[in-house]
Design a protein around this motif. Structure first.
Motif, mmCIF file in Angstrom:
data_model
loop_
_atom_site.group_PDB
_atom_site.id
_atom_site.type_symbol
_atom_site.label_atom_id
_atom_site.label_comp_id
_atom_site.label_asym_id
_atom_site.label_seq_id
_atom_site.Cartn_x
_atom_site.Cartn_y
_atom_site.Cartn_z
ATOM 1 N N UNK A 194 35.618 72.996 44.623
ATOM 2 C CA UNK A 194 36.281 72.244 44.983
ATOM 3 C C UNK A 194 36.935 73.028 44.879
ATOM 4 N N UNK A 195 37.920 73.493 45.937
ATOM 5 C CA UNK A 195 38.559 75.340 45.919
ATOM 6 C C UNK A 195 39.343 75.716 44.225
ATOM 7 N N UNK A 196 39.977 75.659 44.598
ATOM 8 C CA UNK A 196 40.788 76.185 42.908
ATOM 9 C C UNK A 196 41.793 77.001 43.982
ATOM 10 N N UNK A 197 42.997 76.859 43.411
ATOM 11 C CA UNK A 197 44.256 77.115 43.764
ATOM 12 C C UNK A 197 44.916 78.435 42.653
ATOM 13 N N UNK A 198 44.985 79.108 43.215
ATOM 14 C CA UNK A 198 44.940 80.632 41.729
ATOM 15 C C UNK A 198 46.703 80.783 41.458
ATOM 16 N N UNK A 199 47.307 80.350 42.719
ATOM 17 C CA UNK A 199 48.838 80.102 42.496
ATOM 18 C C UNK A 199 49.383 81.015 43.437
ATOM 19 N N UNK A 200 50.840 80.815 43.208
ATOM 20 C CA UNK A 200 51.876 81.984 44.373
ATOM 21 C C UNK A 200 52.272 83.389 43.818
ATOM 22 N N UNK A 201 52.038 83.746 44.289
ATOM 23 C CA UNK A 201 52.491 85.422 44.146
ATOM 24 C C UNK A 201 53.640 85.607 44.811
ATOM 25 N N UNK A 202 54.647 86.127 44.011
ATOM 26 C CA UNK A 202 55.860 86.399 45.062
ATOM 27 C C UNK A 202 56.877 85.902 45.949
ATOM 28 N N UNK A 203 56.595 85.067 44.605
ATOM 29 C CA UNK A 203 57.562 83.708 45.522
ATOM 30 C C UNK A 203 57.626 83.308 46.885
ATOM 31 N N UNK A 204 58.260 82.215 46.879
ATOM 32 C CA UNK A 204 58.546 81.380 48.464
ATOM 33 C C UNK A 204 59.585 81.797 49.530
ATOM 34 N N UNK A 205 59.237 82.164 50.515
ATOM 35 C CA UNK A 205 60.167 82.505 51.658
ATOM 36 C C UNK A 205 60.495 80.936 52.084
ATOM 37 N N UNK A 206 62.106 81.198 52.899
ATOM 38 C CA UNK A 206 62.450 79.914 53.785
ATOM 39 C C UNK A 206 62.097 79.590 55.050
ATOM 40 N N UNK A 207 61.169 78.541 55.046
ATOM 41 C CA UNK A 207 60.598 78.363 56.876
ATOM 42 C C UNK A 207 61.913 78.089 57.767
#
Length: 277
Positions: free
Chosen positions: A201-214
């Protein structure tokens, strides 16, 4: 006109009225064609769910083929069908018209290989470094290949690395320009056996640098600011006229129009999305 290639009791191939008959992956299929009416909100939500899912998977062809290919064997489905079905059902969040990806639930591969221990990712000079426990046992082999997917939601320039390292190396390095390294990044890692017969199974390594608005969120914010700016202007005029009339509401027609706009904007702001903070 449809043709019955296998006789009167066989599957048709072609068009009969508003029905189209054809074969898909060895299976007989029929679908309805014709004019569509005005879509309902549920239909619009379904369209957006499919669009968001398709966009997510658009740059992951190689990864998905390896990550879901084993599941697709012996079925009428292909790897992309399975990945699309999973993500449309499991990896979306929000309501129409603001449906978006929940990156924590994305699965770019699904298989029986056990998860690798001690997975970590960090930003280093010139790129990203991913590390893991390189131990091997009966189910984890030194020559297992490492697959990495880096999603870049801001630019859409996702990058897949299908054989970036071997398990025995315990780490891999992904070079990146500074501008890319500092944008929103959503990284995933999978392991696949050297013969391609087993995948993790793939593993999510976590968000880097936060998120931006769509785009929808940006439009909602812009709309809120426009309405709020107009409301502030109307409120100022409304209040000053009431004050000038010794606390009483003026009876003239101009004030009635002003008051109506004031009440409408006030109510609109209470329910309008996009409010800062």
């Amino acid at each position: 006109m449809a043709i019955a290639s296998n006789g009167p009791h066989g599957h048709l191939n072609g068009k009969v009225g508003n029905l189209v008959f054809y074969m898909l992956n060895g299976q007989p299929v029929v679908r309805l064609i014709g004019r569509k009416g005005k879509p309902s909100k549920l239909q619009l939500a379904n369209y957006q769910e499919m669009a968001v899912t398709t966009k997510l998977l658009s740059n992951m062809g190689g990864f998905i083929k390896l990550g879901y290919g084993l599941q697709a064997r012996g079925t009428v489905h292909n790897a992309h069908n399975l990945a699309t079905s999973y993500h449309k059902k499991q990896a979306l969040t929000g309501e129409y018209p603001n449906i978006r990806i929940d990156y924590n639930k994305v699965k770019l591969s699904q298989g029986v290989m056990p998860e690798t221990a001690d997975l970590k990712i960090s930003k280093v000079s010139g790129g990203l470094e991913i590390t893991w426990n390189p131990k091997n046992d009966a189910e984890l082999k030194d020559n297992d290949s490492v697959m990495v997917m880096i999603c870049c939601p801001e630019t859409g320039k996702d990058q897949e690395y299908l054989n970036i390292a071997r398990r025995s190396e315990g780490k891999c390095f992904i070079p990146m320009y500074e501008q890319v390294l500092n944008q929103q990044l959503e990284p995933y890692i999978s392991f696949i056996s050297a013969d391609g017969e087993r995948v993790s199974d793939s593993v999510y390594l976590g968000n880097l640098n936060g998120t931006v608005k769509n785009e929808v969120e940006k439009q909602q914010e812009e709309k809120y600011v426009q309405v709020k700016t107009r409301f502030d202007q109307v409120e100022s005029s409304y209040s000053s006229q009431v004050i000038a009339n010794y606390g009483e509401r003026p009876k003239n027609k101009a004030f009635k129009y002003l008051e109506k706009e004031y009440e409408t904007l006030k109510k609109q702001l209470e329910h309008l999305p996009g409010k800062p903070g």
